[in-house]
Design a protein around this motif. Structure first.
Motif, PDB file in Angstrom:
ATOM      1  N   GLN A 174       1.255  -0.956   0.067  1.00  0.00           N
ATOM      2  CA  GLN A 174       0.071   0.481  -0.132  1.00  0.00           C
ATOM      3  C   GLN A 174       0.408   1.693  -0.304  1.00  0.00           C
ATOM      4  OE1 GLN A 174      -2.826   0.141   3.259  1.00  0.00           O
ATOM      5  NE2 GLN A 174      -3.279   2.452   2.908  1.00  0.00           N
ATOM      6  N   GLU A 175       1.694   1.391   0.364  1.00  0.00           N
ATOM      7  CA  GLU A 175       2.373   2.346   1.274  1.00  0.00           C
ATOM      8  C   GLU A 175       3.417   2.646  -0.156  1.00  0.00           C
ATOM      9  OE1 GLU A 175       5.442   1.582   3.587  1.00  0.00           O
ATOM     10  OE2 GLU A 175       3.967   2.340   5.412  1.00  0.00           O
ATOM     11  N   LEU A 176       3.950   1.517  -1.036  1.00  0.00           N
ATOM     12  CA  LEU A 176       4.720   1.609  -2.533  1.00  0.00           C
ATOM     13  C   LEU A 176       3.608   2.476  -3.671  1.00  0.00           C
ATOM     14  CD1 LEU A 176       6.886   1.331  -4.525  1.00  0.00           C
ATOM     15  CD2 LEU A 176       5.592  -1.361  -4.578  1.00  0.00           C
ATOM     16  N   GLU A 177       2.322   1.739  -3.523  1.00  0.00           N
ATOM     17  CA  GLU A 177       1.416   3.036  -4.458  1.00  0.00           C
ATOM     18  C   GLU A 177       1.413   3.568  -3.904  1.00  0.00           C
ATOM     19  OE1 GLU A 177       0.875   1.457  -7.816  1.00  0.00           O
ATOM     20  OE2 GLU A 177       1.442  -0.568  -6.938  1.00  0.00           O
ATOM     21  N   GLU A 178       0.678   4.204  -3.235  1.00  0.00           N
ATOM     22  CA  GLU A 178       0.798   5.778  -2.918  1.00  0.00           C
ATOM     23  C   GLU A 178       1.803   6.455  -3.062  1.00  0.00           C
ATOM     24  OE1 GLU A 178       0.033   5.574   1.534  1.00  0.00           O
ATOM     25  OE2 GLU A 178      -1.825   5.010   0.983  1.00  0.00           O
ATOM     26  N   ARG A 179       3.237   5.864  -2.368  1.00  0.00           N
ATOM     27  CA  ARG A 179       4.462   6.473  -3.451  1.00  0.00           C
ATOM     28  C   ARG A 179       4.298   7.050  -4.373  1.00  0.00           C
ATOM     29  NH1 ARG A 179       8.749   9.726  -1.081  1.00  0.00           N
ATOM     30  NH2 ARG A 179       9.929  10.151  -2.557  1.00  0.00           N
TER      31      ARG A 179
END
Length: 418
Positions: A172-177
């Motif tokens: 999830q953090e990756l997609e937000e980034r």
């Protein structure tokens, strides 16, 4: 000889007028008002001990700074250019090239500023570096993540001070980034570096090269995560390694090989960051051709009895180096006289209600508080945005760490921010 100093730091810790007093043409300095005032210093009303002191509001106006530096170099017939901040290395090198002056030129600076070129050169010399890529698109990031897994480290290709550095640990953090960094339909990016996460404790080797020979160097080890500077509310401790520590000669040798691989100039300060992994490997993170930040400069001064920036500046200026002993065709390397370390508290948002009492122990080499009761603070913007800092010394690493931890506990208790 006349030296032009590009200086985006507070003035107090860097007395170039005294360090370079034997320059017959004096010192011309460009200083940054915002850095001086942020440190609680008074902006000088005149040149003081400088031949000329030009104070600009900020170094953020690149065009103004370039023009001013060029004009002053021409007006005062500058023979040396000195810059010790990462963001000014290329500017100083370009001035040397334009005016035909000695010192580090743009081609020599680039391997230290372009992290991709740096890693290629290090890897070609057989030095371990983290798997990395320049991901032009979000799909390239996803492909790298599929190959190397999470966490991943995002950083600016030419960044410094941990600005923009972010460790992404979940999908999830990756997609937000990715949503932040890659706009739909935008051209492929070339300014972003993506690295696989390297576990382990971060070490660093700091020193000075003079006349093409390393004359000061010593390893230390961060006892905290560098990237956590905006979230860390506790004391952050960093201290030197004992001469008897098995890591000490390994780190010193690795730094020497890395500097050779990057092809540094004859005279410069350096800061090399190295991961020591759980399986006892050494993996180079980055190498910078400038003095270390934070209070590491004061730590080295305590360890060797010589200020590394003074030593590097005198070498840059072509002056005598009285702190060193001659050895054949060069200089003898300085030997440590004690161990030292730093304990730091980061700025964090809120109103300051309490600050630490000044420590009075004789082994306190430096102490500073950079806020006052009632002051409203913003979040730390860079890894050197400290609320409080102290440098302590001791005969051994063990005793040094004990002293640092004790003072850190005091900091945590006495600093109150609403």
């Amino acid at each position: 000889m006349t030296a032009l100093v590009l200086h985006r730091f507070p003035l107090g810790p860097f007395p170039y007028d005294r360090w370079l007093a034997d320059l017959d043409g004096g010192v011309v300095m460009i200083a940054a008002r915002d850095k001086i005032e942020a440190a609680g210093e008074q902006v000088p009303a005149g040149p003081g001990g400088y031949r000329h002191l030009e104070v600009v509001d900020t170094f953020d106006d690149e065009e103004l700074l370039d023009r001013l530096a060029r004009d002053l170099a021409h007006e005062y017939r500058v023979t040396r250019v000195i810059a010790h901040h990462e963001a000014d290395l290329i500017r100083a090198a370009a001035l040397r090239e334009e005016f035909g002056l000695p010192g580090q030129l743009p081609a020599e600076v680039l391997p230290f500023r372009d992290k991709v070129l740096m890693k290629r050169k290090l890897a070609a010399a057989g030095i371990a570096v983290a798997p990395h890529t320049v991901p032009g698109t979000a799909d390239a990031v996803r492909a790298f993540a599929a190959e190397h897994g999470l966490p991943l480290v995002f950083k600016a290709r030419d960044g410094f001070g941990s600005i923009g550095l972010r460790i992404v640990g979940t999908g999830q953090e990756l997609e937000e980034r990715l949503a932040e960094d890659f706009a739909p339909g935008a051209a492929p990016r070339e300014d972003l570096l993506l690295e696989a996460y390297v576990p382990g404790r971060m070490c660093h080797v700091d020193g000075v090269v003079a006349g093409g020979r390393t004359v000061m160097a010593w390893p230390s080890q961060y006892q905290y995560d560098l990237s956590s500077f905006q979230a860390d509310g506790g004391a952050r401790v960093d201290l030197t390694l004992d001469p008897s520590d098995p890591l000490t000669p390994r780190l010193l040798e690795l730094a020497e090989v890395a500097l050779g691989a990057l092809g540094g100039p004859a005279d410069y300060a350096f800061h090399a960051e190295v991961f020591h992994t759980p399986d006892d490997r050494l993996v180079v993170c980055e190498v910078a051709a400038r003095p270390a930040g934070a209070r590491i400069r004061d730590v080295l001064t305590a360890v060797f009895g010589v200020h590394p920036v003074e030593l590097a500046s005198r070498a840059h200026a072509g002056l005598r180096l009285p702190a060193l002993k001659e050895a054949g065709d060069g200089w003898e390397r300085l030997e440590p006289v004690r161990m030292a370390g730093q304990v730091l508290m980061m700025r964090r948002p809120g109103t300051v209600r309490g600050i630490p009492l000044t420590p009075e122990e004789p082994w306190v080499e430096f102490y500073g508080v950079f806020a006052e009761p009632g002051e409203v603070l913003a979040e730390a913007a860079i890894s050197s945005d400290f609320l409080a800092a102290a440098v302590l010394s001791a005969p051994s690493r063990e005793e040094c760490e004990r002293r640092l931890r004790a003072l850190g506990t005091r900091f945590e208790t006495e600093i109150v921010i609403d």
